[in-house]
Write an enzyme that holds these catalytic residues in place. Structure first.
Site, short mmCIF file in Angstrom:
data_model
loop_
_atom_site.label_atom_id
_atom_site.label_comp_id
_atom_site.label_asym_id
_atom_site.label_seq_id
_atom_site.Cartn_x
_atom_site.Cartn_y
_atom_site.Cartn_z
N HIS A 577 -15.45 -35.79 28.08
CA HIS A 577 -15.12 -34.87 27.01
C HIS A 577 -16.29 -34.30 26.59
CE1 HIS A 577 -12.79 -32.86 23.90
NE2 HIS A 577 -13.74 -32.93 23.20
N GLU A 578 -17.39 -35.06 26.09
CA GLU A 578 -18.41 -34.58 25.37
C GLU A 578 -19.30 -33.76 26.33
OE1 GLU A 578 -18.53 -34.04 22.24
OE2 GLU A 578 -17.18 -35.51 21.90
N HIS A 581 -18.57 -30.16 27.07
CA HIS A 581 -18.93 -29.54 25.96
C HIS A 581 -20.50 -29.04 26.68
CE1 HIS A 581 -15.90 -29.25 23.18
NE2 HIS A 581 -16.08 -30.47 22.76
#
Length: 730
Positions: A577-578, A581
């Site tokens: 997820h990170e 980004h």
């Protein structure tokens, strides 16, 4: 998720994406000319071999999995080594805490020169530069605000934290003075009204100009001077209160006292550590210990007591939050909007609070059968496990019963319990690099950090190398837990992509008082990373920090090296997820920083990360890297499938919780904080929302909203995660 305190003319976006998010100069000394000609030896190019067989690929795994290898690899970058301190992120201002003041003052000087130049424009040719000049002004402000926001929340040295906080406040206040500088708005209006000027602009320039114009209208620019000053004061007060709301969270009771015998079901080692000689336990009411107790303690009355204490913020915290929400509502009304949510949603995909609430209502209706089935299963389990005729589930039962049901399912097949053995941190980082290489033609390459470049010896620096453009970004990975570190995973963009013009390089050389060993391109970017494209364009590179809280590799009794950090499947999803980004920031390469990477609508910014979570469940993607850390055996996908099937059984409760928080965010950023004057009661609103949107009643007396820190960064847009998950699922 991107995080903004307030959308303004010179606003910044942070991915915590936290929400939240320095580089090594790789060009040769040939760049020390004042021309815009690239050096003979430009940024390193990616080789075209399969990255899974490259030395960089193997190196990537070893720096995360082997403590001894990391020690040898990073030794010259540690304090005390003979090479000079390069400053945090190689920013030559930040070699010591006092450097923040210097950094801020130098930056304001650059800003004032740009402001003076823009205000003096009177020709068509001059107006053609307005969008680019205002974007550069925004970039200079964000260089301080983004970076200092990260340092104040992450750096372990209190002196650096304090200096960064002061720099942030100084630049934020200066930013607000620009928001009421009518001359800048008027010059932008003149540029936008001239067809010849607009016709000469690129799509990026047109978009940036429109964004800035919209931001000016949200900043009370059309109001009388006294009202504009009120806007600045309100904005500054909101910024300071926002820091307090996030940084000073506290429960009413920090500890609860129990006889150890009453905590049956807790992990024995944890219980032993907390028990004194009189068999008395001082149980913290927040953090992982409290969460574990709510999940495992068998005594229902004890679980209830812990649950209530865990969700009851102090009166001081609630006062700060309510004051913060009132000021936001006042600011919105001063700017001509009925509510803060109305103001913040104007440039989002959802557009209005009404649209957000319709989305939440539709999602709640779709989720209701799933939630009903989960509650029925939990109620049946409660009756069986506790030998009771109970007819309802209490709030303090949910995690306990979900854990019991999960344990029962795991007892029939324990395959997924062994998943972490296939997900060493180094192996996962290899997998991410291989995935990015196949999808986007970029890979992650370890680089030795220079002395003073990082804030902790555990931070790994990775350069992002593109197949054609060479070095395009820097990622600092702060992935291991340490005392005092915020445990929440987050993404911070510390500096965005932007084209550096030849005139900027010449200007930096002319006005700089920095040491002579800095090249002109370094001076232009404060010493942080730049690179030339093959076509000869000089760019400042995206600089990203990833924060996680994984355990460090542990010493091994059977080998000379350590046992690597093994990630749970949840940890794997978090890291993907990170990194979603991060790749958004990396690939969103633009000539103007106002439209680069995660500088986009908040309710779009979560989409790349949600898509990356889907990759973490894909059999082909996992096949790129998932191998047993000891035997090198490939991951049997059945183990993952079993884990995913089990997780889906709790999906209804997770979705409902996010709907409730999204609805609470909308209520708090409506006109409610001002409707009753000083009688606004955020606790009453919290319980009203819980009753309307929740299936399990919240016990009286709690005030969990005091711990809802995302209200500061995602005011009016917390729904974004659910919104983007719905899009990604199509």
């Amino acid at each position: 998720m991107p995080k903004t305190l307030l959308r303004q003319s010179w606003t910044y976006t942070r991915c915590s994406l936290r929400q939240l998010k320095g580089r090594r100069f790789l060009a040769t000394a040939a760049v020390a000319t004042l021309t815009h000609t690239p050096p003979n030896s430009i940024s390193p190019k990616a080789d075209h071999v399969d990255p899974s067989t490259s030395a960089d690929d193997r190196l990537l795994r070893r720096i995360f999995d082997s403590r001894s290898f990391w020690h040898d690899f990073s030794r010259t970058g540690q304090p005390g080594f003979s090479r000079p301190n390069t400053g945090l992120f190689q920013n030559h201002h930040l070699k010591h805490p006092d450097g923040f003041q210097e950094f801020a003052q130098v930056t304001v000087g650059k800003c004032r020169r740009i402001v003076d130049n823009v205000l003096q424009i009177s020709t068509v040719e001059g107006y053609k530069t307005v969008a680019r000049e205002l974007d550069r002004l925004s970039d200079l402000l964000c260089r301080i605000i983004d970076l200092s926001d990260f340092v104040r929340s992450t750096h372990p040295d209190p002196a650096f934290q304090q200096a960064a906080t002061q720099a942030h406040s100084f630049m934020f206040e200066y930013m607000n003075t620009l928001n009421i500088t009518t001359g800048l708005c008027e010059q932008l209006q003149k540029a936008l009204m001239n067809p010849e000027v607009v016709g000469s602009w690129s799509e990026e320039e047109k978009t940036v100009a429109q964004i800035l114009m919209k931001d000016f209208t949200q900043s009370a620019i059309d109001l009388p001077e006294s009202k504009r000053h009120d806007f600045v004061e309100l904005s500054n007060a909101i910024s300071q209160l926002g820091f307090r709301v996030v940084d000073e969270m506290e429960p009413v009771k920090a500890y609860l006292i129990f006889d150890s015998s009453r905590l049956k079901g807790m992990d024995p080692m944890t219980l032993k550590r907390l028990t004194n000689r009189r068999n008395v336990v001082h149980l913290p009411t927040t953090g992982s210990v409290a969460a574990s107790a709510i999940m495992h303690v068998e005594d229902e009355d004890i679980r209830r007591e812990i649950y209530v204490a865990n969700r009851t913020a102090s009166g001081r915290q609630i006062h700060h939050l309510e004051q913060f929400l009132r000021l936001r509502a006042e600011l919105a009304q001063l700017s001509g909007y009925p509510s803060f949510a109305s103001m913040t949603l104007v440039d989002k995909m959802a557009k209005s609070p009404e649209a957000v609430n319709r989305f939440l209502e539709a999602l709640s209706a779709e989720n209701a059968p799933r939630m009903k089935a989960e509650l029925a299963e939990m109620l049946a389990a409660k009756r069986k496990i506790l030998c009771t005729s109970a007819h309802k589930i209490n709030a303090w039962d949910k995690e306990y019963l979900r854990n019991m049901l999960g344990s029962k399912q795991r007892s029939t097949s324990r395959k997924s319990d062994f998943l972490p053995a296939y997900f060493s941190l180094g192996t996962v980082m290899q997998g991410l690099s291989r995935l990015f290489s196949r999808l986007y033609g970029v890979r992650l390459v370890p680089r030795e950090a220079q002395p003073g470049e990082t804030w902790s010896p555990d931070v790994r620096r990775l350069d992002v190398i593109d197949e054609t453009d060479g070095h395009i970004a820097v990622v600092y990975c702060d992935l291991f837990a340490r005392e005092g570190k915020n445990p929440n995973p987050a993404h911070f963009t510390l500096r965005c992509s932007r084209l550096i013009t030849a005139s900027e390089v010449a200007e930096a050389h002319a006005v700089s008082s920095s040491p002579s060993d800095q090249t002109p391109s370094q001076l232009t970017n404060d010493g942080m990373a730049t690179s030339y494209t093959p076509s000869g364009d000089l760019y400042q590179l995206p600089t990203i920090a990833l924060i996680c809280d994984f355990p460090s590799p542990t010493p091994s009794s059977s080998t000379k090296d350590s046992t690597p950090t093994l990630l749970t499947y949840r940890d794997l999803q978090t890291l993907f997820h990170e990194m979603g980004h991060a790749i958004h920031s990396i690939l969103g390469r633009t000539k103007l920083q106002g439209v680069s990477g995660t500088r986009c609508a908040t309710d779009f910014a979560e989409l790349p990360s949600v898509l990356m979570e889907h990759f973490a469940a894909n059999e082909s993607v996992l096949g790129l890297f998932a191998r047993h850390w000891e035997t090198d055996a490939p991951l049997p996908y059945d183990m993952v499938r079993e884990k995913l099937d089990r997780d889906r059984k709790g999906q209804g409760a997770e979705i409902e919780a996010q709907i409730l928080l999204s609805a609470l965010d909308q209520a708090y950023h409506s006109d409610l904080p001002l409707r009753g004057g000083s009688t606004f009661d955020s606790t009453a609103v919290f319980h009203d929302i819980s009753r309307r949107w929740g299936s399990v009643p919240e016990p009286d007396g709690t005030s969990w909203q005091g711990f809802f820190g995302h209200l500061v960064g995602y005011g009016g847009s917390y729904y974004s995660y659910l919104f983007d998950r719905a899009i990604a699922g199509r």
